[in-house]
Design an enzyme around this catalytic site. Structure first.
Site, short mmCIF file in Angstrom:
data_model
loop_
_atom_site.label_atom_id
_atom_site.label_comp_id
_atom_site.label_asym_id
_atom_site.label_seq_id
_atom_site.Cartn_x
_atom_site.Cartn_y
_atom_site.Cartn_z
N LEU A 241 0.81 -1.14 -0.05
CA LEU A 241 -0.01 -0.06 0.05
C LEU A 241 0.77 1.32 0.06
O LEU A 241 1.64 1.37 1.07
CB LEU A 241 -0.76 -0.20 1.21
N ASP A 242 1.02 1.94 -1.19
CA ASP A 242 1.80 3.13 -1.42
C ASP A 242 1.57 4.33 -0.33
O ASP A 242 0.30 4.74 0.01
CB ASP A 242 1.60 3.49 -2.64
N HIS A 245 0.49 7.24 4.58
CA HIS A 245 0.63 8.45 5.29
C HIS A 245 -0.43 9.75 4.83
O HIS A 245 -0.69 10.47 5.25
CB HIS A 245 1.92 9.06 5.79
N GLU A 279 3.40 1.28 2.95
CA GLU A 279 4.68 2.12 3.01
C GLU A 279 4.14 3.54 3.94
O GLU A 279 3.03 3.81 3.29
CB GLU A 279 5.11 2.58 1.57
N GLY A 377 15.66 5.49 -7.62
CA GLY A 377 15.07 6.30 -8.60
C GLY A 377 14.83 7.83 -8.03
O GLY A 377 14.81 8.55 -9.14
#
Length: 591
Positions: A241-242, A245, A279, A377
């Site tokens: 889960l990106d 927050h 995350e 990246g």
């Protein structure tokens, strides 16, 4: 069949099909529109809202054959004959993850071509394949975080049918699949959801755009249904889960808890483990605490702090958010406690940050890494550790990562020290959007103090091409790439063979460091066990004489040859820039 769409904003909705007149849809309860119509697999369709003559894609489209601005196509999920009936899944505990981006993993950049490289991961000793987002986005290539149609698989990757083949191929090899999903924002091009309903909070933004409207029950349902689609319909074993927050949710039942409850129920129904991994930039153990203890009940979360501590220890880089991790004691703290900022002052944020993790939480609930898509990246040049460290220090990095008490993750190509960069690339068809994206990146790099002159143009196709793995590198049997690959294989085999290396108790891991000599020591294992495993990393240049209080055997070493059995006097000499894993028998007084 009935075609339906949630569209509380427009006063009229029409269904457009190929070579047919638009069909007026009937408005039902809660802003849902329905039409009874026959659509076959492959049929293209879209929705016409009010007086706009243009048809928009289905917000829940399963396939976008001509891109995110064009018509949706019916996809028959049941057409694929799954071959994984015997698959019982994998528990995250004790596992190792490999993170990959479909578009740059192979020269072809497709899911089918990635299947041809799965045996490499099996031989390496990987348990989970984690795919960066594959949902439909505008353009030909992208990291995946600009997705706008969450239910569709990007067509250039092979679309949903190729995705089914990929998951089946993974399961046939014993590999579980984790899919990276983005529920905190939508991409900047092709997002028509606000035309249909209040999906976004226009007055509230996060780092990437307008926030999702989690006050709206149908938006929450849109997210939960999407998560269940991957896990149920595509047989995926877990979701990453990106940036959770950025999920602004003040409801009594947080969306993360809601997702975890649905995932647990589905897991019980399917009879296999389902993992949700967050995350998070919050350093908040609430995410992984049990629901009965007031937590959300997620399976795991990433720990950037442990990455930062390892990165600084290996590279000496202390710009930006790395500054607080300069002392080697930072690595001691993250190794033994999970978070570095657990209520301490963060100089990068300018405030106190984080909360401590309860020592009863299993260590595997933290996913850690020395490299990942963000930490590579999001650097100015998209450079990996390999150009800066060299073979010997990369070997030490591998030991630190794969013997940690947490769930380790490797970024594609890291296992052989890939020399190819992984840069930030986009293919926005709109020139102004491409410029804005590049300017935003420059601002981020300036805050980190990085050289902006080395930043490649994200819109230049060569930036994307440079980021593809070079699979010829590990094929040279006498080269550094092959030696690093062999080291990773031996480390993963050792991790499976030695229970101390997957022991989930924080209390069974201790660490020590000497900043002046750049030496780090970690001990793993229960106090009542006959042996313990000692991990030694000499990050300095001078040899390190290490003594043991019992018989010791070197299980693995890097750098110059070290004797398999420690000398009779109980001493081991560890050369500079090297590491060793040693089994040490406890004396009678130790247990």
């Amino acid at each position: 069949m009935s075609v339906e769409v949630w569209a509380p904003i427009p006063a009229r909705v029409g269904l457009r099909r190929e070579a047919q007149a638009d069909l007026s849809m009937e408005r039902g309860d809660g802003g849902w529109w329905h039409a009874d119509v026959e659509l076959a697999p492959g049929d293209e369709y879209g929705f016409v809202l009010d007086d706009d003559d243009r048809a928009l894609p289905d917000p829940r489209s399963r396939r976008q054959p001509n891109g995110v601005h064009e018509a949706s196509a019916v996809f028959d999920l049941g057409a694929h004959e799954w071959a994984d009936a015997a698959w019982t899944g994998r528990q995250l505990a004790g596992g190792v993850i490999s993170e990959l981006h479909v578009g740059t993993y192979t020269p072809e950049g497709t899911l089918d071509s990635a299947i041809d490289r799965l045996d490499h991961l099996v031989e390496l000793g990987i348990d989970f394949v984690e795919l960066l987002p594959v949902n439909a986005f505008n353009g030909t290539h992208n990291w995946g975080y600009d997705g706008v149609l969450w239910y569709a698989v990007h067509e250039a990757y092979g679309g949903p049918a190729a995705y089914q083949r990929f998951v089946d191929a993974c399961h046939s090899r014993g590999l579980a699949v984790i899919q990276d999903v983005v529920y905190n924002h939508l991409g900047p091009s092709g997002n028509y959801l606000p035309r249909f309903g209040p999906y976004l909070r226009a007055a509230e933004r996060n780092t990437w755009g307008e926030s999702l409207n989690l006050d709206e029950p149908e938006v929450r349902r849109f997210i939960v249904d999407n998560a269940m689609m991957w896990l149920r319909d595509f047989h995926v074993d877990g979701l990453r889960l990106d940036a959770v927050h950025a999920l602004r949710d003040t409801s009594e039942r947080h969306i993360l808890r809601e997702l975890a409850e649905h995932a647990d129920a589905l897991s019980a129904h399917l009879g296999r483990p389902v993992s949700l991994i967050a995350e998070s930039d919050l350093n908040d153990p609430t995410l992984i605490m049990p629901r009965e203890a007031g937590g959300y009940g997620l399976t795991a979360q990433w720990s950037d702090d442990h990455h930062h501590a390892m990165h600084v220890a290996l590279t000496g880089e202390i710009a930006g958010y790395y500054a607080d991790f300069a002392p080697l004691d930072a690595l001691v703290k993250t190794t033994s406690g999970g978070f570095f900022h657990d209520g301490t002052f963060s100089s990068f944020r300018g405030r106190d940050h984080g909360r401590p993790i309860d020592p009863d939480v299993p260590t595997w609930r933290l996913v850690t890494f020395t490299q990942d898509h963000d930490q590579v990246g999001n650097r100015a040049a998209g450079d990996r550790l390999s150009p800066a460290l060299g073979e010997r220090r990369l070997a030490v990095a591998a030991v630190l990562n794969l013997t940690s008490p947490f769930t380790p993750m490797l970024f594609m190509g890291e296992e052989w020290g890939a020399s190819t960069p992984w840069q930030f690339f986009t293919s926005h068809p709109e020139p102004e959007l491409g410029r804005a994206t590049a300017e935003g990146r420059m601002a981020e790099f300036a805050r980190m103090g990085w050289d902006e002159s080395v930043v490649p143009d994200p819109q230049d196709p060569s930036t994307f091409e440079r980021s593809k793995l070079d699979w010829s590198e590990p094929d040279d049997p006498d080269g550094a790439h092959a030696r690093l690959l062999d080291l990773h294989r031996r480390l993963l085999a050792l991790r499976r063979a030695r229970p101390e290396l997957t022991d989930p108790a924080f209390a069974h891991t201790s660490a020590w460091a000497d900043d002046a000599t750049r030496r780090f020591r970690m001990e793993r294992g229960a106090p009542d066990a006959a042996e313990r495993v000692v991990v030694l990393a000499n990050l300095g240049l001078m040899p390190w004489e290490v003594g043991f209080d019992g018989p010791a055997e070197v299980l693995l070493s890097t750098g110059p040859a070290i004797a398999d059995v420690v000398a009779a006097d109980g001493m081991l000499v560890l050369p500079g820039e090297s590491a060793a894993v040693v089994a040490v028998a406890r004396s009678r007084g130790d247990h």
